[in-house]
Design a protein around this motif. Structure first.
Motif, short mmCIF file in Angstrom:
data_model
loop_
_atom_site.label_atom_id
_atom_site.label_comp_id
_atom_site.label_asym_id
_atom_site.label_seq_id
_atom_site.Cartn_x
_atom_site.Cartn_y
_atom_site.Cartn_z
N GLU A 134 -12.16 15.66 6.00
CA GLU A 134 -11.59 14.89 7.10
C GLU A 134 -12.33 13.57 7.35
O GLU A 134 -11.70 12.54 7.59
CB GLU A 134 -11.62 15.73 8.39
N GLN A 135 -13.66 13.60 7.31
CA GLN A 135 -14.43 12.45 7.77
C GLN A 135 -15.42 11.90 6.74
O GLN A 135 -15.98 10.82 6.94
CB GLN A 135 -15.22 12.82 9.04
N GLY A 136 -15.65 12.62 5.66
CA GLY A 136 -16.74 12.27 4.75
C GLY A 136 -16.53 11.00 3.96
O GLY A 136 -17.46 10.20 3.79
N HIS A 137 -15.31 10.77 3.45
CA HIS A 137 -15.10 9.61 2.58
C HIS A 137 -15.32 8.31 3.33
O HIS A 137 -16.00 7.40 2.84
CB HIS A 137 -13.70 9.65 1.97
N GLN A 157 -12.20 10.74 -6.25
CA GLN A 157 -13.53 11.04 -6.80
C GLN A 157 -14.40 11.73 -5.76
O GLN A 157 -15.13 12.67 -6.08
CB GLN A 157 -14.20 9.74 -7.26
N TYR A 158 -14.31 11.27 -4.53
CA TYR A 158 -15.12 11.88 -3.47
C TYR A 158 -14.72 13.32 -3.23
O TYR A 158 -15.58 14.21 -3.12
CB TYR A 158 -14.99 11.07 -2.18
N LEU A 159 -13.42 13.59 -3.15
CA LEU A 159 -12.97 14.95 -2.88
C LEU A 159 -13.36 15.90 -4.01
O LEU A 159 -13.62 17.08 -3.77
CB LEU A 159 -11.46 14.97 -2.65
N GLU A 160 -13.41 15.40 -5.24
CA GLU A 160 -13.86 16.24 -6.35
C GLU A 160 -15.33 16.63 -6.17
O GLU A 160 -15.72 17.77 -6.42
CB GLU A 160 -13.67 15.51 -7.68
N GLN A 161 -16.16 15.70 -5.70
CA GLN A 161 -17.56 16.02 -5.43
C GLN A 161 -17.65 17.05 -4.31
O GLN A 161 -18.46 17.99 -4.38
CB GLN A 161 -18.34 14.77 -5.05
N VAL A 162 -16.85 16.90 -3.29
CA VAL A 162 -16.86 17.86 -2.18
C VAL A 162 -16.50 19.25 -2.69
O VAL A 162 -17.11 20.25 -2.32
CB VAL A 162 -15.90 17.41 -1.06
N ARG A 163 -15.52 19.34 -3.57
CA ARG A 163 -15.13 20.65 -4.12
C ARG A 163 -16.28 21.28 -4.89
O ARG A 163 -16.47 22.50 -4.85
CB ARG A 163 -13.88 20.50 -5.00
N LYS A 164 -17.06 20.47 -5.59
CA LYS A 164 -18.21 21.00 -6.34
C LYS A 164 -19.23 21.67 -5.42
O LYS A 164 -19.84 22.67 -5.78
CB LYS A 164 -18.89 19.88 -7.13
N TYR A 165 -19.39 21.11 -4.22
CA TYR A 165 -20.35 21.68 -3.28
C TYR A 165 -20.09 23.15 -3.00
O TYR A 165 -21.02 23.94 -2.79
CB TYR A 165 -20.29 20.93 -1.94
N PHE A 166 -18.80 23.52 -2.97
CA PHE A 166 -18.45 24.84 -2.46
C PHE A 166 -17.86 25.76 -3.51
O PHE A 166 -17.32 26.81 -3.18
CB PHE A 166 -17.50 24.67 -1.27
N TYR A 202 -25.44 8.13 5.84
CA TYR A 202 -25.51 8.06 7.30
C TYR A 202 -24.58 6.96 7.80
O TYR A 202 -24.62 5.83 7.30
CB TYR A 202 -26.94 7.78 7.76
N ALA A 203 -23.73 7.29 8.79
CA ALA A 203 -22.85 6.30 9.38
C ALA A 203 -23.67 5.25 10.13
O ALA A 203 -24.68 5.58 10.77
CB ALA A 203 -21.88 6.98 10.35
N THR A 204 -23.23 4.01 10.04
CA THR A 204 -23.95 2.93 10.71
C THR A 204 -24.06 3.18 12.21
O THR A 204 -25.13 2.97 12.80
CB THR A 204 -23.26 1.59 10.43
N TRP A 205 -22.98 3.66 12.81
CA TRP A 205 -22.99 3.88 14.27
C TRP A 205 -23.96 4.98 14.67
O TRP A 205 -24.41 5.03 15.82
CB TRP A 205 -21.58 4.21 14.79
N ALA A 206 -24.33 5.87 13.73
CA ALA A 206 -25.20 7.00 14.04
C ALA A 206 -26.68 6.69 13.84
O ALA A 206 -27.54 7.47 14.26
CB ALA A 206 -24.83 8.21 13.17
N LEU A 207 -27.02 5.57 13.23
CA LEU A 207 -28.42 5.27 12.92
C LEU A 207 -29.32 5.25 14.16
O LEU A 207 -30.47 5.72 14.07
CB LEU A 207 -28.52 3.94 12.17
N PRO A 208 -28.87 4.75 15.33
CA PRO A 208 -29.77 4.75 16.50
C PRO A 208 -30.20 6.14 16.97
O PRO A 208 -31.18 6.26 17.71
CB PRO A 208 -28.93 4.04 17.57
N THR A 209 -29.50 7.20 16.53
CA THR A 209 -29.90 8.57 16.90
C THR A 209 -31.04 9.09 16.04
O THR A 209 -31.53 10.19 16.27
CB THR A 209 -28.72 9.54 16.77
#
Length: 287
Positions: A134-137, A157-166, A202-209
């Motif tokens: 949903e949000q990773g790419h 390509q990204y979804l194929e990597q995600v499938r490998k994880y699991f 890491y998302a740019t908006w999340a870096l301050p956390t």
């Protein structure tokens, strides 16, 4: 996001691999893997360059030889007592004392950042692909537009990597959730007692956390709890990136020049050394 596809990081778990199991997995994923000298070697980077699938397997000098006549280059780490046979090093980033790694292992500034992260970020282990699908790419594209350390993947390509994880249970994927939204994640695996931190976004908006501090710290703590793990690696030294180097230093990592035996065709060596000096340093430990 389904709570059925996450578990709290305190309960995280994953399988520990042997070198042969890792080789089988990489072969099934489409990598070129060949047996040689009692170990398994993988083609990596440009076609024709090989290194053991388990880079820190620490080979004997007689095992660290050209794995195929068609190879233009290779490298392999050597056992400590064979350091005299080395002709280079690989600059590994590792935690020097994983068994005793805790918050006081961090710099004072980094400890404060960890405490801030712990207040703002929920760190979980992903047990299924839903959140990344949903949000990773979009997150990865954002992170790579900032770091530019590799080519952004297409969504397929990204979804194929995600499938490998699991497909198995050997990948550990830790994610940081901020107000119900994915703020970043990292992945890693363990083979024969060595934990390899592989990718982190890491998302740019999340870096301050200070999400990066929290995720790296929690992955190290998870590896501590796996009593079979004796070494935690955080990648290779990126000397050209002082901000990343400072982060690793604050987190307690040290640069460990592990002895290697390597060979490379003169033409390739000259080209890489001249046009990609930092890559050449990571390949051989030389300037």
């Amino acid at each position: 996001m389904s709570n059925l596809q996450v578990r709290d990081v305190s309960a995280a778990t994953f399988a520990v691999l042997t070198e042969r199991e890792l080789a089988d997995i990489r072969r099934n994923e489409g990598a070129r893997v060949i047996p040689h000298g009692g170990h398994y070697w993988e083609q990596t980077g440009a076609p024709g360059f090989f290194q053991p699938v388990h880079l820190l397997a620490r080979l004997k000098p007689e095992e660290a030889t050209r794995p195929t006549p068609w190879s233009w280059g290779y490298r392999a780490t050597l056992t400590p007592n064979a350091a005299s046979a080395a002709n280079g090093t690989v600059p590994i980033l590792r935690l020097p004392d994983l068994a005793n790694y805790e918050i006081n292992s961090l710099s004072a500034n980094r400890r404060n950042k960890l405490r801030k992260c712990q207040k703002l970020v929920r760190i979980v282990q992903l047990t299924g692909p839903e959140l990344l699908e949903e949000q990773g790419h979009a997150l990865v594209l954002d992170a790579l537009s900032r770091t530019q350390h590799k080519k952004p993947p297409s969504r397929e390509q990204y979804l194929e990597q995600v499938r490998k994880y699991f497909r198995g249970n050997h990948w550990c994927v830790l994610a940081g959730i901020i107000d119900g939204k994915l703020g970043g994640y990292l992945d890693g695996y363990v083979v024969d007692g060595v934990a390899y931190g592989s990718n982190a976004y890491y998302a740019t908006w999340a870096l301050p956390t200070n999400i990066s501090t929290g995720l790296v710290f929690e992955f190290a703590q998870l590896c501590r709890r796996l009593q079979c793990v004796h070494t935690f690696t955080g990648g290779l030294h990126s000397r050209e990136n002082p901000q990343l180097s400072q982060f690793k230093d604050d987190m307690g990592f040290v640069v460990d020049p592990v002895p290697i035996k390597w060979e490379m065709s003169p033409l390739a060596q000259t080209f890489i050394r001249r046009h990609r000096p930092h890559a050449y340093y990571r390949l051989t430990g030389e300037e």
